[in-house]
Structure formats: C-alpha cells, structure tokens
Write a protein that holds these residues in place. Sequence first.
Motif, PDB file in Angstrom:
ATOM      1  N   ASN A 223       5.811  -3.888   7.849  1.00 23.93           N
ATOM      2  CA  ASN A 223       6.038  -4.565   6.287  1.00 23.93           C
ATOM      3  C   ASN A 223       6.890  -5.635   6.965  1.00 23.93           C
ATOM      4  OD1 ASN A 223       5.078  -3.543   4.048  1.00 23.93           O
ATOM      5  ND2 ASN A 223       5.806  -1.616   4.520  1.00 23.93           N
TER       6      ASN A 223
ATOM      7  N   ASP B  62      -0.504  -1.210   6.306  1.00 24.97           N
ATOM      8  CA  ASP B  62      -1.177   0.035   6.877  1.00 24.97           C
ATOM      9  C   ASP B  62      -2.111  -0.467   7.958  1.00 24.97           C
ATOM     10  OD1 ASP B  62       0.171   2.208   5.592  1.00 24.97           O
ATOM     11  OD2 ASP B  62      -1.185   2.021   3.853  1.00 24.97           O
TER      12      ASP B  62
ATOM     13  N   THR C  37      -3.152  -5.077   4.648  1.00 22.64           N
ATOM     14  CA  THR C  37      -1.959  -4.605   4.180  1.00 22.64           C
ATOM     15  C   THR C  37      -1.157  -4.236   5.553  1.00 22.64           C
ATOM     16  OG1 THR C  37      -2.969  -2.243   4.606  1.00 22.64           O
ATOM     17  CG2 THR C  37      -3.226  -3.520   2.355  1.00 22.64           C
TER      18      THR C  37
ATOM     19  N   LEU D 279       5.122   1.640   9.659  1.00 21.05           N
ATOM     20  CA  LEU D 279       4.940   0.985   8.286  1.00 21.05           C
ATOM     21  C   LEU D 279       6.119   0.066   8.232  1.00 21.05           C
ATOM     22  CD1 LEU D 279       3.465   3.201   5.492  1.00 21.05           C
ATOM     23  CD2 LEU D 279       2.450   1.104   6.359  1.00 21.05           C
TER      24      LEU D 279
ATOM     25  N   ARG E 135      -1.852  -6.332  -5.814  1.00 19.89           N
ATOM     26  CA  ARG E 135      -1.270  -4.957  -5.113  1.00 19.89           C
ATOM     27  C   ARG E 135      -2.712  -3.996  -5.511  1.00 19.89           C
ATOM     28  NH1 ARG E 135       4.137  -4.170  -4.782  1.00 19.89           N
ATOM     29  NH2 ARG E 135       5.326  -6.010  -5.445  1.00 19.89           N
TER      30      ARG E 135
ATOM     31  N   LYS F 136      -0.017  -0.690  -3.064  1.00 25.30           N
ATOM     32  CA  LYS F 136       0.382  -1.339  -1.585  1.00 25.30           C
ATOM     33  C   LYS F 136       0.085  -3.004  -1.814  1.00 25.30           C
ATOM     34  CE  LYS F 136      -1.249   2.676   0.789  1.00 25.30           C
ATOM     35  NZ  LYS F 136      -2.094   3.358   1.678  1.00 25.30           N
ATOM     36  N   LYS F 137       0.776  -3.608  -1.038  1.00 27.49           N
ATOM     37  CA  LYS F 137       0.664  -5.212  -1.121  1.00 27.49           C
ATOM     38  C   LYS F 137      -0.581  -5.624  -0.204  1.00 27.49           C
ATOM     39  CE  LYS F 137       5.188  -7.519  -2.076  1.00 27.49           C
ATOM     40  NZ  LYS F 137       6.159  -8.147  -1.295  1.00 27.49           N
TER      41      LYS F 137
END
Length: 439
Positions: free
Chosen positions: A396, A382, A380, A392, A413, A423-424
């Motif tokens: 991303n 994160d 992710t 972030l 997700r 979250k992806k």
Amino acid sequence: MIKIGFIAAHNSIEKVKKLKTLFQDQCEITFIPYQEIKEIKDLYEQNHLFYDGILLGGKLTMYFLQQEFTELPTQTFYLEITEGDFYKNLFAIQHQQKDLSFSRVYIDFLHEYPDSMGLQDVLGEDELPYSFECEYTEGIYERTFQRHLSLWRQGKIDLSITRFSNIVSRLNEAGIPNMFIFPSEASVLEQVQQFINELQISNLQDNQWAIGIITIENLKDQSDLDFKQVLLHKALLEFNKNTNSLSVIQKQHANFEIITSNAELKNLTNDFTNCSVIQYLNETLPFRVNIGWGIRTTLCQTKKAAQTAIKKAESNEIPCAYVIIDNEDVIGPLGSDSCLHYSNKIDPEIEQLSKTLEISNLYIQKIMAVISKMQTNELTADDLAYHLGHTLRQSNRILNKLEEKGAAKTLYRKQEKLRGRPKKVYKIDFRNYRQNKNH
C-alpha cells in the motif's frame, strides 16, 4: 564436434554430397533421405536427439514439420532459394530461350513468397508466370505434378520450373520441358556455414557453468547442522543417481555447492519454470532447503550469481529456488505462481524513474515484471504483496507513493464480498509518467 542431420529428398541430397568433405573440420554431416512426405515426421522423431542440429533440404520439409510439431525440439534450419539463385536461373532460361514468355511458365514454389520473388516489380500483370496456393500435406508431390501436367496438356505453358526434385523424373516422362531449381553451391555453403555458426554459439551457451548453492532452513546449532548436512548429502547423491545431471556435489561450510551445465539446468528447471532438485529435496528430507542458481560466462562470475540468487531465495517467506542467468536476469521463486522474471541490470531510464519517484530501481523492475506477468497494469495491493513477497502495508505504501507522484491513479474499488472494506485498484502507467516529465 558438431553433428548435423540432413533430412531431404533423395534427389536433393545428391546435389549436396560434397558438403561432407567441405565441412569435415567443423562438423559431421549425416544424410537422411526420404522418398515420401509422410516419412519426414518419423525420420525427424527418430533422429533429432542424436544431432546438435537438423538441416532440411527446403521450405516444404520445414512447413510439414511445423504442422506436426508445436515447437521443434532441436535447432532446425532449411536451405532457402535466395533471390540471387532465382534470378540467375531465370537469366539462364531467358538466354537459352529468347522467345520464351514468362506468362507461359509455371513456377510451383512462387506462391511461398508474398511479392513473387520480386517478379511483380519487374513484370506486368499479364506477364507473370503461373503460381497457385499449395497445401503442404501428404500427396503434395502428386497434386503438384498433376497441376504441371494439366497446364501442359491445356497448352498454357511451355516450361515448368519446380523446387520438388521428387517430381522431376515424372515431368521428364510426361515430356514436359522443366527446370529443377536448387540453391547454388555458393549459396548452400554460405547457408550451411551460418547454421554451423549458430550451433556453435548455442553449444557455447549450453556448456556454460551453472552453480547451485543449497542452504538449510532453521538451523539450531552445530550438531543440528552436521546431522542435516549428512542427510542432504545423501539425498543429493540419490538424486544424481537417478538423473546423472550434477557434475560436482561438495560441502562448503554451512551449505552445499552443486555444479552442472546450462543445458542440464534448463532440463532440471524445465526452462527456468520450476526446480526438480528442490522439489526432490523438500519431499525427501525432514527439513527444508533453499537453492540459488547462477549461470555466467566464468566460474567466478557464476558463483557470485549463485550467491546473489541464494540470498533472494532465503529472503522469501517459504523455501524456494531462484536463478540468475547470464544477462543478469532474475527468475524466481521457481515453481511458484508468484514467480517473476526481471533484470538486475542498471537501466538509465529506470534509474531516472527511481530518482523522481523515490522508489528503488529494484522495486520498479519488479512492479514492471508483475504487470508483464499479469498482462494488466491494473493492480491491487494484494497483487503486489503476493508477487513481491511483501506485507499489505508495504505494498500500500508503494502504491500510494506512485499515486502521489502521478505514476498511478485509483480507477475504482473492487468489492469482492458483500461485507468488508472494498479494495483499491491502481492503474500504473510508467510510460505516460516519463513522457509527462520529459515535457
């Protein structure tokens, strides 16, 4: 001079006593004999710290130690019976006893080799010597002797071949024809020379220079710098008084430089996992510091590596330590859950990947390091932000670019809480991306 401790059965040591004089210009060999298997562990624990390497008389001793220790703390090597030595002895036996069938021979170490030292390729199934699995624990000498004795009394064997010198006298007393096989003199010399060469290389690596550059966080002015440097110098002297690990401590303009050896730095960082120096300083001082360690072959290269490492430490959000080792591997921040191990070297494949993905070589190396550390290529934003020290938004942006270029795809997700945006999770696959591009 290199020091080697030779742990072996008393009778085996008698076979190699001339090693002491043959290698006296290269190393100092001390013989450490044992009578019983149970003595080996204690002898190893009592002696290994006094030697650069421990040489063992055979595979039995190594097997026993490996059962007692998760990892042997000192470089350890054992004398092996080579196929050349083995077949030379078999030829001598066949020459002396032309009517001997190997199906009536017991070889008590043959089970150690998956292909029976190649005998399965030259003898038929019914011509192979006796061989049995053996448990490498206390009592192995007694169990092995009893196996020889049982086969002899049952009239199944005409000859016993053993690797265990400690049972030879008992075989003789029982009237069992036997041969004790030990590596030939030429083989012993070759194997010991190989061990000495490995120890010399290891010593050269351990004695490489290691330089640490220490910088102070959040300096206000010159008087603040002067005051903090006094405290830092005092703390370093106290640390060295307790550890005696730093060869040089010196002030260099706005920072401090400390010098030690590669071997000492491994101890100070627990093999590059955390840094006891920065832990001590940040617990002792009323301010925070960063440390950059460098290890290279020359003092000049070492200093440059340390300078690169301190820049990486200073760019981190919290005070920390980084190390750059001789093959240009970067490790850091030490002691943190987000610690990564990646390379600064220019890899042609990664360089090409960098161009096609339009992402820096360093980012790709770091992402690969995150995947290796987490043991999954499903990440992710994160995860990436945490390990790379990014926001972030930055993470991303990188993941979106990888997805646009086909090097990543969204799997699903992850909803960690009942509320809030899911979250992806991205599956990153550099290997397939490269293969697809090549096609």
